[in-house]
Every structure is written in C-alpha cells, then in structure tokens.
Design a protein around this motif. Structure first.
Motif, PDB file in Angstrom:
ATOM      1  N   LEU A  19      45.292   2.160  32.182  1.00 10.88           N
ATOM      2  CA  LEU A  19      44.324   2.611  31.180  1.00 10.88           C
ATOM      3  C   LEU A  19      43.422   3.702  31.741  1.00 10.88           C
ATOM      4  N   ARG A  23      43.124   7.591  30.766  1.00 11.29           N
ATOM      5  CA  ARG A  23      41.825   8.047  30.261  1.00 11.29           C
ATOM      6  C   ARG A  23      41.345   9.285  31.009  1.00 11.29           C
ATOM      7  N   GLY A 115      35.331  -2.173  17.659  1.00 11.06           N
ATOM      8  CA  GLY A 115      35.148  -0.999  18.504  1.00 11.06           C
ATOM      9  C   GLY A 115      33.927  -0.190  18.113  1.00 11.06           C
ATOM     10  N   GLU A 142      33.892   5.210  23.837  1.00  6.50           N
ATOM     11  CA  GLU A 142      35.332   5.088  23.644  1.00  6.50           C
ATOM     12  C   GLU A 142      35.925   4.077  24.625  1.00  6.50           C
ATOM     13  N   CYS A 143      35.396   4.061  25.850  1.00  4.24           N
ATOM     14  CA  CYS A 143      35.884   3.091  26.834  1.00  4.24           C
ATOM     15  C   CYS A 143      35.650   1.665  26.345  1.00  4.24           C
ATOM     16  N   ASP A 146      37.948   0.724  23.636  1.00  8.95           N
ATOM     17  CA  ASP A 146      39.269   0.383  24.173  1.00  8.95           C
ATOM     18  C   ASP A 146      39.279  -1.037  24.725  1.00  8.95           C
ATOM     19  N   TRP A 147      38.210  -1.410  25.414  1.00  9.49           N
ATOM     20  CA  TRP A 147      38.161  -2.712  26.071  1.00  9.49           C
ATOM     21  C   TRP A 147      38.056  -3.868  25.074  1.00  9.49           C
ATOM     22  N   ARG A 149      39.912  -4.025  22.227  1.00  6.39           N
ATOM     23  CA  ARG A 149      41.138  -4.166  21.434  1.00  6.39           C
ATOM     24  C   ARG A 149      41.981  -5.355  21.864  1.00  6.39           C
TER      25      ARG A 149
END
Length: 261
Positions: A19, A23, A115, A142-143, A146-147, A149
């Motif tokens: 990831l 990224r 998110g 955004e990080c 992502d975490w 999801r």
C-alpha cells in the motif's frame, strides 16, 4: 488511533508494504521489533543491509536507547519519526459512559461514508509520514480513508450516531475500526468529529468496542497512537486503559534520495 502494523515479526527481516509502495511511488518496506523475543541488533542491521527498498519504516522498543546511534552505521539516512505508544484494557474493567439521550452505536458498512468521516476526524493530524521529505506530498485524509476500507469490508467498523440537523434525524458523529486477533480486539482508528469533542462522546465509542469484545469472548482491547497525541491518551486513561509499551519509529532512507539543501 494509528493504523494496524503492517507486520510484527519475531525474526529480523523486512517485508514489503504494497500500500505504501503504491501510495508514494517508491519501494517501501517495514520491520517491527515488537519487544517479545527481540532479535539482537546485529540481526536487525543485517536485514537492513540486505534491503534494496528506498525507505524502511523500522519500529523498535524505546528501551533500546542505544539502537539509534547504531542505525547510523547502516549507510542509510536515519530519520526520527516519533514514537508509537500502546495501551491495553482488560475487558470488563472499562469505566463506561453514562447514558446520553440521542446517542447510539451500530455497524457502519459503507466504505465511502466511513472514509469521508475519518478524513474529517483526522484532518490536520500528523503521523510519522510528516518526518520524511520523500512523503511530503502525502494527503493523510486519503491515507486514513484507505485504512478504513479493509475493516469496513470485514464488518469491523462501529459508528457513533447522534442527533441530526432535523427533528428525529440522526447522523454519524464518530467511528471506530477494529480487528480481532485471538483474545484481543485492536482498535485501529477511532475518533469523533471536531464539533462533538469535549462532550464525552469518545467514551461511548470505547464502551461500544469493549461491549463487542465481551460479546465475542475477548479478554482485552488494545490501541496505539503517536507519542505526541497526549490528549487521546488522557481519554484512554480515564476510561481504564493502561500503557504497556512504547516503540520508536524511524525511517531508514537510502542514501542520496534526500537532497542536501
């Protein structure tokens, strides 16, 4: 409050972090020495020397105070990137939260909604990425999105609902993402939106996680955050959590990647 560790390995070896590699557009690996059956520093150094990654995110027990100087011998640029403080609660010992009209918790299964909410909760928060100029373009919102999801998809997202703007309406004002590992439930991310802070809302989230752990027969809830985040640690202490360990976080950057001026 921080994301779950990519790896915690008993032997000294770096593991790819797909990831983060995607990224940041450069190879990133991780190595966590978690304080249990620690490998000696020579084994850690050998693993670092074998790695071709641009960045190794290394975490090691804070009591290994001599390691930082030794890391300078690896040929990499060593960046101190804060610390990670771990806390633990024995299930059944939480101090709970008094009932509050209009507050309730429930599952949240919408990854996009989760998110967006976590982006609002953690807006302005700085984690270890901020220490590394190679990561300076990172949008933490955004990080964190992502975490969320993975836990959302696995059914591990609890939402705190409160009164909405209209009569009889409700809205999500906080969330906690969790993962179960044997008898332990780990809180990966947790928080409430800025407008609801300072009103004991966070304790309701902690109580919901403890109730969930109890219902599945778990014995402890664990959580961690950056060392500088003292406000949330005070909230954990009030609820009944106890500190158990601190890991230093360093970024080991391949020499020459960071401009000298």
């Amino acid at each position: 409050m921080g994301p779950r560790e990519v790896t915690a390995v008993p032997a000294a070896r770096t593991l790819a972090s797909p990831l983060e590699t995607a990224r940041f557009g450069r190879p990133v690996e991780r190595l966590t020495v978690c304080g249990e059956n620690d490998p000696p520093f020579p084994a850690v150094r050998a693993a670092i020397l074998e790695s071709a990654a641009d960045v190794i995110v290394l975490r090691y027990p804070a009591e290994r105070v001599d390691w930082f100087a030794k890391l300078l011998t690896t040929g990499r640029t060593v960046l101190l990137a804060d610390s990670l403080v771990h806390w633990r609660l024995a299930v059944g010992r939480g101090r709970g939260a008094p009932p509050a009209p209009g507050l309730w918790t429930g599952a949240l299964g919408d990854p996009e909604a989760a998110g967006a909410l976590v982006g609002e909760i953690f807006a302005g928060y700085r984690n270890h990425y901020a220490a590394d100029p190679l990561f300076d373009a990172c949008d933490l919102r955004e990080c964190y999105a992502d975490w969320t999801r993975g836990p959302v998809a696995a059914g591990g997202c609890l939402a705190l609902y409160g009164p909405g703007p209209g009569e009889g309406e409700s809205r999500v004002i906080g969330l906690a993402t969790v993962a179960d590992d044997g008898p332990a439930t780990e809180i990966l991310l947790a928080g409430v939106v800025p407008g609801e802070r300072g009103r004991n809302r966070y304790a309701h989230l902690l109580a919901a996680v403890e109730d969930r752990a109890r219902a599945r027969g778990g014995t402890e809830v664990v959580i961690s955050t950056q060392g500088h985040n003292t406000g949330v640690q005070r909230a954990w202490a009030r609820y009944g959590f106890e500190p158990v360990r601190t890991l230093f976080t360093v970024h080991l950057v391949r020499r020459g990647l960071i401009p000298s001026s």
